[in-house]
Design a protein around this motif. Sequence first.
Motif, mmCIF file in Angstrom:
data_model
loop_
_atom_site.group_PDB
_atom_site.id
_atom_site.type_symbol
_atom_site.label_atom_id
_atom_site.label_comp_id
_atom_site.label_asym_id
_atom_site.label_seq_id
_atom_site.Cartn_x
_atom_site.Cartn_y
_atom_site.Cartn_z
ATOM 1 N N ASP A 1 0.832 -1.207 0.000
ATOM 2 C CA ASP A 1 0.000 0.000 0.000
ATOM 3 C C ASP A 1 0.863 1.252 0.000
ATOM 4 O O ASP A 1 0.587 2.209 -0.735
ATOM 5 N N ASP A 2 1.910 1.268 0.834
ATOM 6 C CA ASP A 2 2.806 2.426 0.876
ATOM 7 C C ASP A 2 3.552 2.567 -0.447
ATOM 8 O O ASP A 2 3.721 3.676 -0.966
ATOM 9 N N LEU A 3 3.994 1.458 -1.016
ATOM 10 C CA LEU A 3 4.762 1.496 -2.252
ATOM 11 C C LEU A 3 3.887 1.964 -3.419
ATOM 12 O O LEU A 3 4.335 2.735 -4.271
ATOM 13 N N GLU A 4 2.648 1.509 -3.428
ATOM 14 C CA GLU A 4 1.733 1.944 -4.489
ATOM 15 C C GLU A 4 1.440 3.435 -4.367
ATOM 16 O O GLU A 4 1.319 4.149 -5.364
ATOM 17 N N LEU A 5 1.372 3.932 -3.112
ATOM 18 C CA LEU A 5 1.170 5.361 -2.884
ATOM 19 C C LEU A 5 2.360 6.163 -3.415
ATOM 20 O O LEU A 5 2.182 7.204 -4.055
ATOM 21 N N VAL A 6 3.569 5.669 -3.173
ATOM 22 C CA VAL A 6 4.758 6.326 -3.722
ATOM 23 C C VAL A 6 4.668 6.370 -5.249
ATOM 24 O O VAL A 6 4.975 7.390 -5.880
ATOM 25 N N GLY A 7 4.241 5.268 -5.848
ATOM 26 C CA GLY A 7 4.093 5.234 -7.294
ATOM 27 C C GLY A 7 3.119 6.270 -7.795
ATOM 28 O O GLY A 7 3.355 6.925 -8.823
ATOM 29 N N ARG A 8 2.021 6.450 -7.078
ATOM 30 C CA ARG A 8 1.039 7.459 -7.484
ATOM 31 C C ARG A 8 1.630 8.868 -7.448
ATOM 32 O O ARG A 8 1.469 9.656 -8.389
ATOM 33 N N TRP A 9 2.309 9.196 -6.326
ATOM 34 C CA TRP A 9 2.882 10.527 -6.215
ATOM 35 C C TRP A 9 3.982 10.742 -7.246
ATOM 36 O O TRP A 9 4.143 11.846 -7.781
ATOM 37 N N LEU A 10 4.737 9.684 -7.537
ATOM 38 C CA LEU A 10 5.774 9.801 -8.563
ATOM 39 C C LEU A 10 5.162 10.084 -9.933
ATOM 40 O O LEU A 10 5.683 10.894 -10.710
ATOM 41 N N GLY A 11 4.065 9.394 -10.242
ATOM 42 C CA GLY A 11 3.387 9.648 -11.506
ATOM 43 C C GLY A 11 2.948 11.090 -11.621
ATOM 44 O O GLY A 11 3.106 11.729 -12.672
ATOM 45 N N ARG A 12 2.435 11.628 -10.526
ATOM 46 C CA ARG A 12 1.987 13.031 -10.551
ATOM 47 C C ARG A 12 3.179 13.978 -10.621
ATOM 48 O O ARG A 12 3.137 14.978 -11.336
ATOM 49 N N LEU A 13 4.238 13.672 -9.860
ATOM 50 C CA LEU A 13 5.433 14.515 -9.909
ATOM 51 C C LEU A 13 6.000 14.568 -11.328
ATOM 52 O O LEU A 13 6.330 15.633 -11.848
ATOM 53 N N HIS A 14 6.080 13.397 -11.968
ATOM 54 C CA HIS A 14 6.640 13.351 -13.314
ATOM 55 C C HIS A 14 5.710 13.985 -14.340
ATOM 56 O O HIS A 14 6.179 14.524 -15.353
ATOM 57 N N GLN A 15 4.427 13.933 -14.081
ATOM 58 C CA GLN A 15 3.494 14.597 -14.987
ATOM 59 C C GLN A 15 3.746 16.102 -14.977
ATOM 60 O O GLN A 15 3.782 16.756 -16.028
ATOM 61 N N THR A 16 3.937 16.657 -13.780
ATOM 62 C CA THR A 16 4.277 18.080 -13.688
ATOM 63 C C THR A 16 5.683 18.326 -14.221
ATOM 64 O O THR A 16 5.928 19.298 -14.935
ATOM 65 N N GLY A 17 6.614 17.427 -13.885
ATOM 66 C CA GLY A 17 8.004 17.600 -14.307
ATOM 67 C C GLY A 17 8.188 17.588 -15.801
ATOM 68 O O GLY A 17 9.149 18.173 -16.323
ATOM 69 N N ALA A 18 7.285 16.933 -16.520
ATOM 70 C CA ALA A 18 7.391 16.866 -17.983
ATOM 71 C C ALA A 18 6.885 18.138 -18.657
ATOM 72 O O ALA A 18 7.033 18.295 -19.872
ATOM 73 N N GLY A 19 6.308 19.058 -17.876
ATOM 74 C CA GLY A 19 5.690 20.238 -18.472
ATOM 75 C C GLY A 19 6.667 21.234 -19.053
ATOM 76 O O GLY A 19 6.324 22.006 -19.948
ATOM 77 N N LYS A 20 7.878 21.261 -18.526
ATOM 78 C CA LYS A 20 8.915 22.161 -19.043
ATOM 79 C C LYS A 20 10.263 21.569 -18.687
ATOM 80 O O LYS A 20 10.336 20.509 -18.048
ATOM 81 N N SER A 21 11.350 22.236 -19.064
ATOM 82 C CA SER A 21 12.697 21.723 -18.810
ATOM 83 C C SER A 21 13.472 22.679 -17.912
ATOM 84 O O SER A 21 13.264 23.898 -17.950
ATOM 85 N N PHE A 22 14.380 22.105 -17.143
ATOM 86 C CA PHE A 22 15.321 22.941 -16.404
ATOM 87 C C PHE A 22 16.299 23.592 -17.375
ATOM 88 O O PHE A 22 16.732 22.980 -18.355
ATOM 89 N N ILE A 23 16.678 24.804 -17.053
ATOM 90 C CA ILE A 23 17.699 25.509 -17.823
ATOM 91 C C ILE A 23 19.027 25.528 -17.062
ATOM 92 O O ILE A 23 20.095 25.284 -17.635
ATOM 93 N N HIS A 24 18.959 25.771 -15.766
ATOM 94 C CA HIS A 24 20.172 25.961 -14.969
ATOM 95 C C HIS A 24 20.544 24.738 -14.127
ATOM 96 O O HIS A 24 21.677 24.655 -13.650
ATOM 97 N N ARG A 25 19.602 23.813 -13.933
ATOM 98 C CA ARG A 25 19.911 22.593 -13.181
ATOM 99 C C ARG A 25 20.649 21.609 -14.095
ATOM 100 O O ARG A 25 20.563 21.693 -15.327
ATOM 101 N N PRO A 26 21.363 20.628 -13.510
ATOM 102 C CA PRO A 26 22.074 19.649 -14.342
ATOM 103 C C PRO A 26 21.120 18.809 -15.191
ATOM 104 O O PRO A 26 19.988 18.528 -14.783
#
Length: 327
Positions: free
Chosen positions: A118-143
Amino acid sequence: MTSHPYDALTPERVMDAVESLGYLCDARVFPLNSYENRVYQIGIEDQLPLIGKFYRPDRWSRQAIQEEHDFLAELAADDIPVVAPLQINGDSLFYSDPFSFALFPRRGGQAPELADDDDLELVGRWLGRLHQTGAGKSFIHRPHMNPTNDMAAAREQVLASDLMPEDYRSNYSALTTQLLELTEARMQTVSASSLRLHGDLHPGNLLLRDEVLYMVDFDDCVQGPAMQDIWMLLSGNEQEQRQQLLVIKEGYEMFRPFPARELPLIEVLRTLRIVRYAAWLCSRWHDPAFPVAFPWADSHRYWSEHILLLREQIAALQEDPIELPHY
């Protein structure tokens, strides 16, 4: 022993920096466990304590730190449970020569039990949402991650240091040369994604509090493959890791497709972390906190074990990568 900028970061300096932003400290300043930066819990008169993070000078540019803050603000706006820095008069990043610093609300909690599906599946859900937002644009100054180049740079950092005993140097050089060749060969087989990531999502950077799972410490956020935020959640043998991946995938795919094509990167990314950890110790040895915290880092035993890990990674990269069943 040469001095380090952190030697001058006294409790008085910390309080002066915080009070320059309009707070009144109550003289309670407690250092928290952090080596790369310096982090403190700071008591505030008639308010809850705050967390003050003083960034290591010359590690990140102010633009790179601001990108971290902007990413956290974007995630928080999307109702993803992260701990974003406080905004004061529209700013989140401040300066107290020679330190950039930020203030955060205090969040307690405990690491989730990743052996619990249950905890691991919850992590997967939050990761999916984090990556959904993360895919919206790119870093310019981060590695931007490039495992082959990043590993080569870390290797050179170790070889340029005198932390490793001399009698391991030839063996280390030969093994890391082979690892670079295997890494490049594996990278040629993978079409990896490139999105904004947490970058260092080990279980210690997950906090479970009141049934809310917070992802904390985005200090290493990068642009790179989605698998970078997944592989550190795995443990055990291949069968156990495959089962863990299936559970993560179940939660992740509620929001975006699981990056199964990046599974061959797991051992590449594990190897990169092993090589970079040794390089990190070498690069920070002048910081007085490091010989105290890692007194074994210049020992024959540590480097012997490190050489053994490199040999194990050569074997892992020569095996077929883990796969998930197709349904």
